[in-house]
Design a protein around this motif. Structure first.
Motif, short mmCIF file in Angstrom:
data_model
loop_
_atom_site.label_atom_id
_atom_site.label_comp_id
_atom_site.label_asym_id
_atom_site.label_seq_id
_atom_site.Cartn_x
_atom_site.Cartn_y
_atom_site.Cartn_z
N PRO A 1 0.85 -1.19 0.00
CA PRO A 1 0.00 0.00 0.00
C PRO A 1 0.89 1.25 0.00
CG PRO A 1 -0.68 -1.55 1.71
CD PRO A 1 0.63 -2.03 1.19
N VAL A 2 0.57 2.23 -0.82
CA VAL A 2 1.43 3.40 -0.97
C VAL A 2 1.72 4.06 0.38
CG1 VAL A 2 1.67 5.63 -2.12
CG2 VAL A 2 0.51 3.77 -3.28
N SER A 3 0.73 3.99 1.28
CA SER A 3 0.91 4.64 2.59
C SER A 3 2.04 3.99 3.40
CB SER A 3 -0.39 4.56 3.38
OG SER A 3 -0.82 3.20 3.45
N GLU A 4 2.39 2.75 3.07
CA GLU A 4 3.42 2.04 3.82
C GLU A 4 4.83 2.27 3.26
OE1 GLU A 4 2.84 0.25 6.64
OE2 GLU A 4 0.73 0.82 6.51
N ALA B 1 3.02 -5.78 5.34
CA ALA B 1 2.61 -4.38 5.24
C ALA B 1 1.26 -4.24 4.53
CB ALA B 1 3.67 -3.57 4.51
N GLY B 2 0.65 -5.37 4.17
CA GLY B 2 -0.66 -5.30 3.51
C GLY B 2 -0.58 -5.46 2.00
N GLY B 3 0.60 -5.81 1.51
CA GLY B 3 0.77 -5.93 0.06
C GLY B 3 0.81 -7.36 -0.41
N GLU C 1 -8.04 4.31 2.51
CA GLU C 1 -6.83 5.12 2.42
C GLU C 1 -6.89 6.02 1.20
OE1 GLU C 1 -3.27 2.81 2.47
OE2 GLU C 1 -3.57 2.17 4.54
N GLY D 1 -5.03 8.38 0.21
CA GLY D 1 -3.74 8.60 -0.44
C GLY D 1 -3.28 7.42 -1.27
N ALA D 2 -3.89 6.27 -1.04
CA ALA D 2 -3.53 5.08 -1.81
C ALA D 2 -4.65 4.70 -2.78
CB ALA D 2 -3.23 3.92 -0.88
N THR E 1 -7.50 3.41 -2.19
CA THR E 1 -8.04 2.07 -1.96
C THR E 1 -9.05 2.04 -0.82
OG1 THR E 1 -6.03 1.62 -0.68
CG2 THR E 1 -6.15 0.68 -2.89
N ARG F 1 -5.44 -5.47 -1.14
CA ARG F 1 -5.82 -4.05 -1.14
C ARG F 1 -4.79 -3.20 -1.85
NH1 ARG F 1 -3.60 -0.80 3.37
NH2 ARG F 1 -2.59 -2.15 4.88
N VAL F 2 -4.04 -3.82 -2.75
CA VAL F 2 -3.10 -3.04 -3.56
C VAL F 2 -3.51 -3.14 -5.02
CG1 VAL F 2 -1.13 -3.13 -2.01
CG2 VAL F 2 -1.54 -5.03 -3.57
N MET F 3 -3.16 -2.08 -5.78
CA MET F 3 -3.64 -2.01 -7.16
C MET F 3 -3.02 -3.04 -8.06
SD MET F 3 -3.67 1.89 -8.14
CE MET F 3 -4.09 3.12 -6.97
N ASN G 1 -1.24 -6.69 -8.47
CA ASN G 1 -1.14 -7.95 -7.74
C ASN G 1 -1.30 -9.07 -8.74
OD1 ASN G 1 -1.42 -10.16 -6.11
ND2 ASN G 1 -2.94 -9.24 -4.75
#
Ligand SMILES: Cc1cc2nc3c(=O)[nH]c(=O)nc-3n(C[C@H](O)[C@H](O)[C@H](O)COP(=O)(O)OP(=O)(O)OC[C@H]3O[C@@H](n4cnc5c(N)ncnc54)[C@H](O)[C@@H]3O)c2cc1C
Ligand SMILES: Cc1cc2nc3c(=O)[nH]c(=O)nc-3n(C[C@H](O)[C@H](O)[C@H](O)COP(=O)(O)OP(=O)(O)OC[C@H]3O[C@@H](n4cnc5c(N)ncnc54)[C@H](O)[C@@H]3O)c2cc1C
Lengths: 477, 359
Positions: free
Chosen positions: A353-356, A417-419, B49, B51-52, B54, B137-139, B141
């Protein structure tokens, strides 16, 4: 890297298998001389190699079907191959397998501008798809860095992406239909030049299935009109954290650049030495590209400048000409080559996640110290797809193993980290045995049941994607 | 039966004695609904989030709640989900799970993709009562097979979703619509020209009483510039004007099929190769709406009409949304049907999830 033990009876039956393939295919479509099959013993993950029983290079869907049917009858595993640029060992053969290469199938079958699609044979290279429509003002959006070499078939199997997928999406978002040949040799048309097909989304399932569900021979791809123009800016920062924060702020502000790329100091230093792109002396830099008319780009870059200023950049450089734009991209595009010049390296591919970003970059720094191996970072920051490059010395005993260990730690960190373990290169053999870091047994079981449907005998690329232990009983049967 | 969390959901499926009719809002019985109602009340935003870009949300969360929460951060669901409650005479609360299960996408589909393109993760309970997760939860994957896409549009026949994750987009601060006065049969060529231009068109359709409509969205100056360029480009096709203030209303009307509200007849939805639209429209007769540059045709036909027979030949797929005949989905070619049936048998070996729903 462990591979399943080849089946002795298949190795012993090699002459019959090759003879059978020669019966159903034109003579020059079957190769079995080890000096010629050597070219197919690995993909771009070249640390792992294995000679196949043979290689078939069909010229049509019918020939692909004939080859698969024969292999199915004989119980021979088949490894589909596009251009062999996989970085995950996806197209590496096993000793008792036949490699089925699509390289000869590269024709454009149909271009249709009113309906905005192109239909190609699946062995066509990514860049040459755009090449076929470029002079008319169109392009095919997914742009993996390997696009000069990699084939659409490999892109579909790996669901490849590139720098511009922040705006345009990855392969699955640009794929309208495929012709698929199942392991049994049946030809199935999935999707087509319309937007919603009825029924289950088989196309979405096939895309990203790493050559395990069927062999894709033709593809209908969405094409897009080229934007009026594009312009990059380069922004230098004093820390990774601040650069990461700037990425989130740009996205939150409602601007959607086509690309946001990130490089850290080790990577900047290496590329500067390699290609002298003239990058600033800083800890981290972003390359942000905006698209549209001149006026639109001005408007977007104006906003980005405002946001960046709040983060006190070391430098904010806006390309004033095509030449300057090319120089901004030069270092980024040469990054992998540059690292290769100064060192052996292993390229990871995980998403977070970009926030991480700040946390993960800091933690990678710590791990790098612990293991005593340098790590350089270059990645698609807009969507959190990281490519940490671990530098090591291939000639130093133990270094490769150490490097693999560190790599696994970093990928686990991404998952924590959620990725996820892979954002674009795929699982292949490389990450097969890490899959249970991200998935519970039931999650993997659900995926393997899908393979049971398409390929009940588990003959298509069987030793990839799933941990060998998890797939053992299926492969044995 | 109503379940409020994933554990309850898994238990309900495991203990089911027979067929379950999976419901989100429970307001949209499409196709046949056999069995005991299983209402997915797993609701609430688990993670957001901005900023992400998502969002992770319980599958039973009302769509309206999700849209309000992200609008507060200036963001939106890219695929612009439709609300056909009024036209179908079944107003009520759509849930995100229902929207995903039906892969419902609105006009922005031509630019931003369908619901499935924005869906990046899901958790579901399969017909064996097993909890399965896929995506995340990532774009980006590509870890394992993309079951996320498979779940979108599966109408609850493969699993009951407990959670879904979306990739969002910033909401555009500004929009404008170029309106071209021409009949439905002439619209597709104009729309193709607009979609083939470099002006980043985010909607291209046709409505009765208005004409062909082409939307641009984005930063204000850029919208004005592109609308003006499109106005010039569209001029050869008919009288052209630019609609600014009324733009959003036009697209809400097309998205939710407002021109058909309160009218009798059978409602058909055809997803076709756009260039065939003009001929199909002529063959269908009746009232139509066009979306997706002609690739989506909505037709209101006299009761008992079979749009498939009327429209043939066409490249694509037709669905009966509301009709006397009681048919919904078009039968699939044999090779596809074999795969589909086998997939359903793997995910739901007892055949208890929405049997009969997808035909
Ligand atoms: C320098 C470099 C840069 C790269 N950059 C990127 C990047 O930016 N983004 C990215 O996503 N990837 C990148 N890659 C990885 C790689 O290029 C992609 O995964 C690409 O899609 C592989 O295509 P290929 O034709 O070479 O496939 P191959 O390596 O031949 O095969 C890849 C997989 O696809 C399967 N496959 C091939 N053809 C078929 C078929 N016809 N039917 C079914 N399955 C098939 C194979 O079995 C294998 O599992 C890069 C690689 C290199 C070497
Ligand atoms: C052919 C067709 C017909 C449609 N008919 C209508 C209609 O009559 N009215 C209307 O407003 N919209 C309709 N839609 C659009 C769409 O179905 C709804 O907008 C949306 O599904 C409503 O949400 P809901 O929560 O009320 O769904 P529901 O009506 O509860 O369910 C819709 C479908 O989704 C499934 N489902 C719901 N929740 C889950 C879950 N958590 N996991 C798995 N599956 C789930 C159900 O089993 C059912 O198949 C239709 C779309 C199509 C393509």
């Amino acid at each position: 890297m462990e591979m399943p033990k080849p089946k002795e009876d298949l190795l012993a039956r090699k002459p019959q298998i090759i003879a059978r393939l020669r019966e159903v295919l034109p003579a020059d479509a079957v190769i079995d001389d080890p000096s010629e099959t050597r070219a197919y013993e690995c993909d771009a993950l070249s640390a792992y190699r294995c000679q196949p029983l043979g290689v078939v290079l069909p010229r049509s869907t019918a020939e692909v079907a004939a080859a698969l049917k024969a292999c199915h009858e004989l119980g021979v595993p088949v490894v589909p191959r596009g251009a062999g640029t996989s970085l995950a060992g996806g197209s590496m053969p096993q000793a008792d397998s036949v490699v089925l290469g699509l390289a000869r199938m590269n024709a454009v079958l149909e271009t249709d501008y009113p309906n905005r699609f192109i239909r190609v044979e699946a062995g066509r290279t990514n860049l040459s798809v755009t090449g076929a429509v470029e002079s008319d003002g169109w392009f095919y959006a997914p742009d993996p860095s390997s696009q000069l070499a990699c084939a659409i078939s490999g892109n579909i199997a790996m669901n490849s992406g590139g720098a511009h997928c922040l705006k345009y999406g990855v392969t699955t978002n640009n794929l309208l239909g495929v012709t698929l040949v199942t392991m049994e040799g049946e030809v199935v048309e999935v999707g087509g030049p319309y937007l919603d097909a009825g029924g289950l989304d088989l196309l979405g399932l096939i895309c990203g299935s790493e050559g395990q569900l069927g062999v894709v021979t033709e593809a209908t791809l969405k094409i897009l009109p080229k934007p009026e123009g594009a312009r990059p800016v380069l922004i230098g920062f004093n820390s990774n954290e601040v650069a990461g924060a700037c990425v989130a702020d740009i996205i939150k502000a409602g601007i959607l650049p086509v690309a946001i790329e990130f490089m850290d100091r080790p990577c900047i230093v290496a590329t500067e030495a390699f290609c002298h792109a003239g990058y600033p002396d800083c800890e981290a830099l972003l390359i942000v590209e905006c698209e549209g008319s001149e006026a639109e780009i001005d408007e977007q870059i104006g906003m980005i400048r405002q946001i960046a200023t709040r983060h006190e950049p070391v430098e904010f450089r806006e390309a004033q000409s095509a030449d300057e734009a090319a120089r901004i991209w030069l270092g980024r595009k040469s990054a992998f080559g540059a690292m290769g010049q100064i060192n052996d390296y292993m390229c990871l591919d995980g998403t977070i996640p970009v926030s991480e970003l700040p946390f993960v970059l800091r933690r990678i720094g710590e791990l790098s110290k612990e293991y005593g191996l340098d790590v350089a970072n270059v990645f698609h920051a807009g969507d959190g797809n990281m490519h940490p490059l671990i530098l090591y010395n291939a000639n130093k005993p133990g270094d490769q193993e150490l490097c693999e260990k560190l790599g696994a730690e970093i990928l686990k960190l991404c998952v924590e980290a959620g990725g996820c373990l892979t954002g674009e290169h795929g699982v292949g053999i490389e990450k097969r045995d890490l899959m249970d870091v991200q998935f519970e047994p039931a999650d993997l079981e659900a995926q393997m049941r899908v393979k049971d449907v398409f390929d009940p005998k588990w003959l298509l690329n069987p030793a990839k994607v799933f941990p060998l232990g998890a797939s053992a009983s299926r492969r044995a049967s | 039966m109503r379940v409020e969390n994933e554990a309850q959901l898994a238990e309900a499926v495991r203990d089911a004695g027979g067929a379950l009719a999976v419901r989100g809002g429970g307001t949209r019985p499409v196709g046949r609904c056999l069995g005991e109602p299983l209402e997915v009340g797993i609701s609430g935003i688990t993670l957001y989030e901005p900023g992400a870009l998502t969002l992770v949300v319980g599958a039973g969360t009302p769509l309206a709640e999700v849209e309000a929460a992200i609008a507060a951060e200036g963001q939106r669901l890219p695929f612009e989900p439709s609300n056909w409650g009024s036209v179908l005479g079944a107003p009520g609360t759509s849930t995100v799970g229902g929207v995903v299960a039906a892969n419902v996408s609105g006009p922005r589909r031509v630019q931003a993709g369908a619901c499935r393109d924005s869906l990046i993760g899901t958790r579901f309970v399969d017909g064996r009562g097993q909890i399965v997760k896929n995506g995340g939860r990532v774009m980006k994957n590509v870890t394992g097979y993309d079951l996320v896409k498979l779940m979108a549009g599966s109408w609850g026949t493969l699993g009951v979703m407990s959670e879904v994750a979306f990739k969002l987009l910033p909401a555009a601060p500004s929009q404008a619509t170029v309106v071209i006065d021409l009949p439905a049969g002439a619209a597709q060529v104009a729309l193709a020209a607009a979609l083939g231009s470099p002006f980043d068109v985010s909607g291209a359709g046709w409505l009765p009483g208005i004409g062909a409509v082409v939307r641009v969205e984005g930063l204000a100056e850029s919208v004005a510039y592109r609308a003006e360029r499109l106005r010039k480009l569209m001029a050869p096709f008919g009288p052209v004007r630019i609609e600014e203030d009324g733009s959003a209303a036009i697209w809400a009307s097309l998205r939710d099929l407002e021109p058909f509200i309160g009218k009798d007849g059978d409602l058909w939805r055809l997803s076709v190769k756009p260039s065939e639209a003009s001929e199909i429209v002529a063959r269908l007769g009746g009232e139509v709406l066009l979306d997706w540059g002609g690739g989506l045709i909505w037709a209101l036909l006299p009761e008992g009409s079979d749009a498939r027979a009327l429209a043939a030949p066409y490249t694509g797929h037709a669905t009966c949304m509301r009709g006397a005949a009681g048919v919904t989905f078009e039968p699939e070619p044999a090779s596809i049907a074999t795969l589909t049936t086998a997939l359903r048998a793997q995910f739901d070996p007892k055949g208890i999830l929405n049997p009969g729903r997808m035909g």
